[in-house]
Design an enzyme around this catalytic site. Structure first.
Site, PDB file in Angstrom:
ATOM      1  CG  HIS A 209     -25.941 -15.883  46.779  1.00 10.77           C
ATOM      2  ND1 HIS A 209     -26.701 -16.275  47.845  1.00 10.77           N
ATOM      3  CD2 HIS A 209     -26.782 -15.728  45.732  1.00 10.77           C
ATOM      4  CE1 HIS A 209     -27.964 -16.359  47.450  1.00 10.77           C
ATOM      5  NE2 HIS A 209     -28.045 -16.034  46.182  1.00 10.77           N
TER       6      HIS A 209
HETATM    7  C1  UD1 Z   1     -28.161 -17.063  40.798  1.00 14.31           C
HETATM    8  C2  UD1 Z   1     -29.551 -16.396  40.899  1.00 14.31           C
HETATM    9  C3  UD1 Z   1     -29.885 -16.132  42.366  1.00 14.31           C
HETATM   10  C4  UD1 Z   1     -29.741 -17.396  43.184  1.00 14.31           C
HETATM   11  C5  UD1 Z   1     -28.334 -17.926  42.995  1.00 14.31           C
HETATM   12  C6  UD1 Z   1     -28.049 -19.174  43.786  1.00 14.31           C
HETATM   13  C7  UD1 Z   1     -30.164 -14.970  39.025  1.00 14.31           C
HETATM   14  C8  UD1 Z   1     -30.393 -13.580  38.607  1.00 14.31           C
HETATM   15  N1  UD1 Z   1     -29.571 -15.129  40.216  1.00 14.31           N
HETATM   16  O1  UD1 Z   1     -27.215 -16.127  41.251  1.00 14.31           O
HETATM   17  O2  UD1 Z   1     -31.215 -15.686  42.448  1.00 14.31           O
HETATM   18  O3  UD1 Z   1     -30.004 -17.114  44.532  1.00 14.31           O
HETATM   19  O4  UD1 Z   1     -28.154 -18.209  41.608  1.00 14.31           O
HETATM   20  O5  UD1 Z   1     -26.719 -19.560  43.626  1.00 14.31           O
HETATM   21  O6  UD1 Z   1     -30.518 -15.877  38.304  1.00 14.31           O
HETATM   22  N2  UD1 Z   1     -20.404 -19.566  38.803  1.00 14.31           N
HETATM   23  C9  UD1 Z   1     -19.540 -20.614  38.911  1.00 14.31           C
HETATM   24  N3  UD1 Z   1     -20.046 -21.876  38.765  1.00 14.31           N
HETATM   25  C10 UD1 Z   1     -21.364 -22.115  38.489  1.00 14.31           C
HETATM   26  C11 UD1 Z   1     -22.208 -21.016  38.352  1.00 14.31           C
HETATM   27  C12 UD1 Z   1     -21.732 -19.750  38.525  1.00 14.31           C
HETATM   28  O7  UD1 Z   1     -18.368 -20.451  39.184  1.00 14.31           O
HETATM   29  O8  UD1 Z   1     -21.747 -23.279  38.350  1.00 14.31           O
HETATM   30  C13 UD1 Z   1     -19.886 -18.183  39.008  1.00 14.31           C
HETATM   31  C14 UD1 Z   1     -19.610 -17.450  37.729  1.00 14.31           C
HETATM   32  O9  UD1 Z   1     -18.461 -16.723  37.884  1.00 14.31           O
HETATM   33  C15 UD1 Z   1     -20.804 -16.496  37.608  1.00 14.31           C
HETATM   34  C16 UD1 Z   1     -21.169 -16.235  39.068  1.00 14.31           C
HETATM   35  O10 UD1 Z   1     -20.853 -17.449  39.740  1.00 14.31           O
HETATM   36  O11 UD1 Z   1     -20.470 -15.364  36.911  1.00 14.31           O
HETATM   37  C17 UD1 Z   1     -22.605 -15.907  39.278  1.00 14.31           C
HETATM   38  O12 UD1 Z   1     -23.481 -16.881  38.681  1.00 14.31           O
HETATM   39  P1  UD1 Z   1     -24.912 -16.441  38.128  1.00 14.31           P
HETATM   40  O13 UD1 Z   1     -25.636 -17.596  37.559  1.00 14.31           O
HETATM   41  O14 UD1 Z   1     -24.730 -15.257  37.234  1.00 14.31           O
HETATM   42  O15 UD1 Z   1     -25.693 -15.909  39.383  1.00 14.31           O
HETATM   43  P2  UD1 Z   1     -25.663 -16.295  40.931  1.00 14.31           P
HETATM   44  O16 UD1 Z   1     -24.970 -15.230  41.669  1.00 14.31           O
HETATM   45  O17 UD1 Z   1     -25.217 -17.700  41.160  1.00 14.31           O
END
Ligand code: UD1
Length: 366
Positions: A209
């Site tokens: 991820h």
């Molecule tokens: C975040 C953390 C990372 C951690 C990871 C675990 C930061 C900078 N990164 O990354 O350190 O290892 O979480 O998962 O804080 N999304 C969904 N559903 C959700 C949440 C997110 O669909 O419940 C999708 C959205 O499109 C979003 C993308 O996932 O844009 C990324 O989510 P985000 O919270 O920005 O960061 P992660 O890649 O999950």
């Protein structure tokens, strides 16, 4: 009766929930602290958040800030704006943040500027790679925290080198491993491998991820191609993170990643995921926390990154840093299959009692 000390605990994203659960339990057991749980809403799906509350028996958050996804600046700023008024209203003695996600730095900064003390649990880890957003979050959070709770000895060294006062640093062990040990009976009861259709010690688990691996279609295609070539004769179970999903689907449409070799499943809950890891032959990952969980479970881990902020998992644990070099990955897998994988040694203070140590220190100091 003396009044309890109010402490706010912040969670936001998937890797926070298993760190907060033992802290909340230990605070309740200690009876001197009244914890208030705030969920920023950085992660919000049932698979990324809701199922973890159920699996870990976490209490419903006292407050849900509902910030959702966004760019780093937008997400961090939204958390700060939403949290500031709540912290003013609640007026806690301390705010506890865990890990290295955007919710961690956003909450630490908001609290500190309001003059509220900050405790960082899982402090001191450094990958020395500032292209990782988590590295920036770790450094900044550590430098504004009043209590720095460290999981492994490298953390103490890193913090001292950065000039942080030794009196603020406490080597307590790993709260994530507390959760793992506390939940082993439930993990052992999971039926996930049968449901997925794999058999014990006959499959590998893959998680990806990190933005650098999954945000561009080309990088994701490249890494999946390397894995399909390196992992022969072993099925790979791949629970796909939402961040990875979009590009993964695009790759499946125009390239031939053999679905019989890579078995794609939805993100799993905490108990099912650790059950899948526990019965696997090995794990391939770009995650941070999974390097620690595999070490505690004695399962070989191949980390698809050039660096680790958790060196103890390589020194004493089962972790190999392989980057994305197919030759390295193939050589490690060969050794694992020959039973020559790294042996697991007990990591100091990863004994299931880290949260108790944190709470004992806080009860004394606050
Ligand atoms: C975040 C953390 C990372 C951690 C990871 C675990 C930061 C900078 N990164 O990354 O350190 O290892 O979480 O998962 O804080 N999304 C969904 N559903 C959700 C949440 C997110 O669909 O419940 C999708 C959205 O499109 C979003 C993308 O996932 O844009 C990324 O989510 P985000 O919270 O920005 O960061 P992660 O890649 O999950």
């Amino acid at each position: 009766m003396t009044q309890k000390i109010k402490v706010v605990v912040i969670v936001g994203a998937r890797p926070n929930f298993m760190k907060a659960a033992p802290l909340l339990r230990a605070m309740r057991a200690g009876k001197k602290i009244e914890p208030v749980l705030i969920h920023t809403g950085q992660h919000y799906d049932q698979t990324m958040s809701g199922s973890f509350f159920e699996d870990l028996k976490l209490p419903k958050p006292d407050l849900f800030l509902n910030v959702g996804s966004g760019t780093h600046a937008a997400q961090t700023a939204k958390i700060m704006l939403a949290l500031e008024s709540e912290l003013i209203r609640l007026n806690p003695r301390l705010v506890i943040v865990v890990g290295d996600v955007n919710s961690t730095i956003a909450a630490a900064l908001t609290a500190k500027k309001l003059g509220i003390q900050v405790a960082h649990v899982e402090s001191g880890l450094r990958s020395f790679d500032e292209t990782m957003p988590e590295e920036i979050n770790r450094i900044l959070t550590d430098h504004i925290s009043d209590y720095l709770f460290v999981t492994e000895s490298s953390g103490i060294k890193n913090l001292r080198r950065e000039g942080i006062d030794s009196g603020k640093i406490f080597f307590v062990g790993n709260v994530m491993i507390d959760s793992l040990y506390q939940n082993l009976p439930q993990i052992n009861r999971s039926e996930i491998i049968g449901k997925i259709g794999v058999t014990k010690k006959n499959y590998a688990v893959l998680t990806l991820h990190r933005p650098v691996n999954v945000d561009a279609k080309e990088s994701l295609a490249k890494i999946l191609k390397i894995i399909t070539e390196a992992v022969v004769d072993t099925e790979v179970v791949f629970p796909v993170h939402p961040r990875t999903r979009k590009n993964f689907e695009a790759i499946l449409a125009d390239e031939s990643i053999d679905p019989r070799r890579i078995k794609v499943v939805e993100p799993l809950g905490y108990l099912d995921f650790n059950a899948l890891v526990k019965d696997s032959l090995f794990v391939l990952t770009d995650s941070g926390g999974i390097q620690e969980e595999t070490t505690a479970l004695g399962i070989p881990c191949i980390t698809l990154r050039e660096t680790t902020e958790r060196p103890i998992t390589v020194i004493l644990g089962t972790n190999h840093i392989a980057g994305t070099d197919p030759k390295k990955i193939t050589a490690i897998i060969k050794k694992i299959k020959q039973g020559k994988n790294k042996k697991n040694h007990q990591v100091p203070k990863w004994d299931g009692r880290a949260a108790e140590r944190v709470v004992k220190i806080l009860q004394k100091k606050l």
